[in-house]
Design a protein around this motif. Structure first.
Motif, PDB file in Angstrom:
ATOM      1  N   TRP A 110       0.865  -1.191   0.000  1.00 51.74           N
ATOM      2  CA  TRP A 110       0.000   0.000   0.000  1.00 51.74           C
ATOM      3  C   TRP A 110       0.899   1.237   0.000  1.00 51.74           C
ATOM      4  CZ3 TRP A 110      -4.659  -0.769   3.887  1.00 51.74           C
ATOM      5  CH2 TRP A 110      -5.356  -1.941   3.523  1.00 51.74           C
ATOM      6  N   VAL A 113      -0.451   4.741   1.019  1.00 46.45           N
ATOM      7  CA  VAL A 113      -1.058   4.912   2.348  1.00 46.45           C
ATOM      8  C   VAL A 113       0.054   5.122   3.371  1.00 46.45           C
ATOM      9  CG1 VAL A 113      -2.556   3.908   4.099  1.00 46.45           C
ATOM     10  CG2 VAL A 113      -2.984   3.433   1.681  1.00 46.45           C
ATOM     11  N   LEU A 119      -6.114   6.008   4.691  1.00 43.68           N
ATOM     12  CA  LEU A 119      -6.952   4.811   4.724  1.00 43.68           C
ATOM     13  C   LEU A 119      -8.281   5.038   4.011  1.00 43.68           C
ATOM     14  CD1 LEU A 119      -6.380   3.603   8.410  1.00 43.68           C
ATOM     15  CD2 LEU A 119      -5.405   2.630   6.321  1.00 43.68           C
ATOM     16  N   GLN A 122      -7.909   4.226   0.482  1.00 40.34           N
ATOM     17  CA  GLN A 122      -7.778   2.783   0.313  1.00 40.34           C
ATOM     18  C   GLN A 122      -9.143   2.102   0.373  1.00 40.34           C
ATOM     19  OE1 GLN A 122      -5.000   1.416  -0.589  1.00 40.34           O
ATOM     20  NE2 GLN A 122      -5.689  -0.712  -0.604  1.00 40.34           N
ATOM     21  N   ARG A 125     -10.590   2.487  -3.001  1.00 35.63           N
ATOM     22  CA  ARG A 125      -9.970   1.600  -3.980  1.00 35.63           C
ATOM     23  C   ARG A 125     -10.489   0.168  -3.835  1.00 35.63           C
ATOM     24  NH1 ARG A 125      -5.432   5.141  -3.348  1.00 35.63           N
ATOM     25  NH2 ARG A 125      -4.739   4.059  -1.464  1.00 35.63           N
ATOM     26  N   ASP A 170      -7.313  -7.004   5.829  1.00 37.39           N
ATOM     27  CA  ASP A 170      -6.601  -6.044   4.982  1.00 37.39           C
ATOM     28  C   ASP A 170      -5.405  -5.449   5.710  1.00 37.39           C
ATOM     29  OD1 ASP A 170      -8.473  -6.195   2.796  1.00 37.39           O
ATOM     30  OD2 ASP A 170      -9.873  -5.052   4.051  1.00 37.39           O
TER      31      ASP A 170
END
Length: 332
Positions: A110, A113, A119, A122, A125, A170
């Protein structure tokens, strides 16, 4: 059956258990455990106080429900399980060992990030809330909710670091000390993702402190020795010889310096010199350990010689500051 003893719970296994026993011993609070297989012990210097050995989480729950009166555990565990009804009172928030931090960590892949604000992007996404693996759902949920990050908690009891790699979650929220384990598993902490800094703390059941005078006396004794020991760790004792006509002129020279004034002032007493010289005095001061070099330089500058430096084990004050704070908090 109503019990008559007071109880102190400490961690039962692992590094935190060993460090707690060593810490209490250094404070002058020796634990006597005749049978290493038993989960119960005593402290000879505090009659009537039973020591129990429990898991950190159980320590907090036991203090909260009143089956245990005092406990030593990590602040992270305490904040996670303390509840919202005020049954637990924090007596000492910084025992100085067991330091770590509960922090958010994301996969190294990531790359965009870097912080908590990242976040949100993210989430967009991925098209769904972030799945966060953690053993601290309360603290983690509170933190992410405060930052308005969509998430779902994935409960986990085993190793968390593997969860993102196998698709179980995640990202993770876990305890971090050096960060090496995160790096080994291709994870990295967010720059502002610390949820809770932690170290070992001393806590107690509020109700027992309010209703049991014996518990107040034990609380004072525990805090007295803990604070005296911790205060002493930052200080050293210095003895030096100095010439002068009387203690007062020597004291004036000392007070003109920056670091050698002592706790309240120097102790100055006349030396019965072997040559009969009446103008030699012995000086005793306490200085902070990190100011030792400056203190030695200042003593030499005003004529100090024969300087001896010794460790300090305890520094007792008239009354432990945290005991007074506890009494004030009980009035609220």
């Amino acid at each position: 059956m109503q019990r008559t003893d007071l109880r102190l719970s400490i961690p039962s296994k692992g590094r935190l258990a060993e460090e707690t026993i060593e810490f209490l011993k250094a404070c002058g609070i020796d634990i006597y455990k005749p049978n290493p297989r038993q989960y119960e012990a005593t402290i000879p210097s505090i009659p009537g106080l039973t020591v129990l050995f429990q898991r950190p989480t159980d320590i907090v729950i036991s203090i909260r429900n009143g089956s245990v009166d005092f406990g030593i555990t990590g602040l992270d565990v305490l904040e996670e399980h303390r509840g919202e009804n005020g049954e637990i009172m924090l007596l000492h928030e910084a025992l100085g060992y067991g330091k770590c931090a509960l922090a958010l960590a994301v996969p190294e892949s990531w790359e965009s990030v870097e912080d908590v604000a990242g976040l949100q992007a993210q989430v967009e996404r991925l098209g769904q809330p972030l799945k966060v693996a953690t053993k601290f759902p309360e603290l983690t949920s509170r933190f992410l909710s405060a930052h308005e990050v969509p998430f779902s908690i994935v409960s986990a009891e085993g190793t968390l670091e593997i969860a993102p790699a196998i698709g179980y979650a995640d990202m993770i929220s876990d305890l971090v000390s050096s960060g090496q384990t995160l790096r080994d598993n291709r994870l990295r902490p967010l720059s502002d993702g610390v949820i809770q800094n932690s170290q070992s703390v001393l806590a107690a059941n509020r109700a027992v402190l309010m209703n049991n005078p014996r518990a107040l006396a034990v609380a004072r004794q525990l805090l007295e020795f803990i604070e005296a020991y911790l205060r002493a760790q930052n200080n050293v004792s210095i003895f030096a010889n100095m010439r002068g006509e009387s203690p007062e002129p020597i004291a004036r020279r000392i007070f003109a310096q920056k670091t050698i004034g002592g706790l309240n002032g120097p102790t100055i007493s006349r030396i019965l010199h072997r040559d009969g010289d009446p103008n030699w005095y012995d000086l005793h001061i306490i200085v902070q350990r990190d100011e030792l070099f400056a203190a030695i330089s200042e003593l030499r500058a005003i004529g100090g010689s024969g300087v001896v430096v010794a460790p300090v084990i305890y520094i007792f004050q008239e009354e432990p500051p945290r005991y007074k704070a506890m009494l004030e908090a009980l009035k609220k």
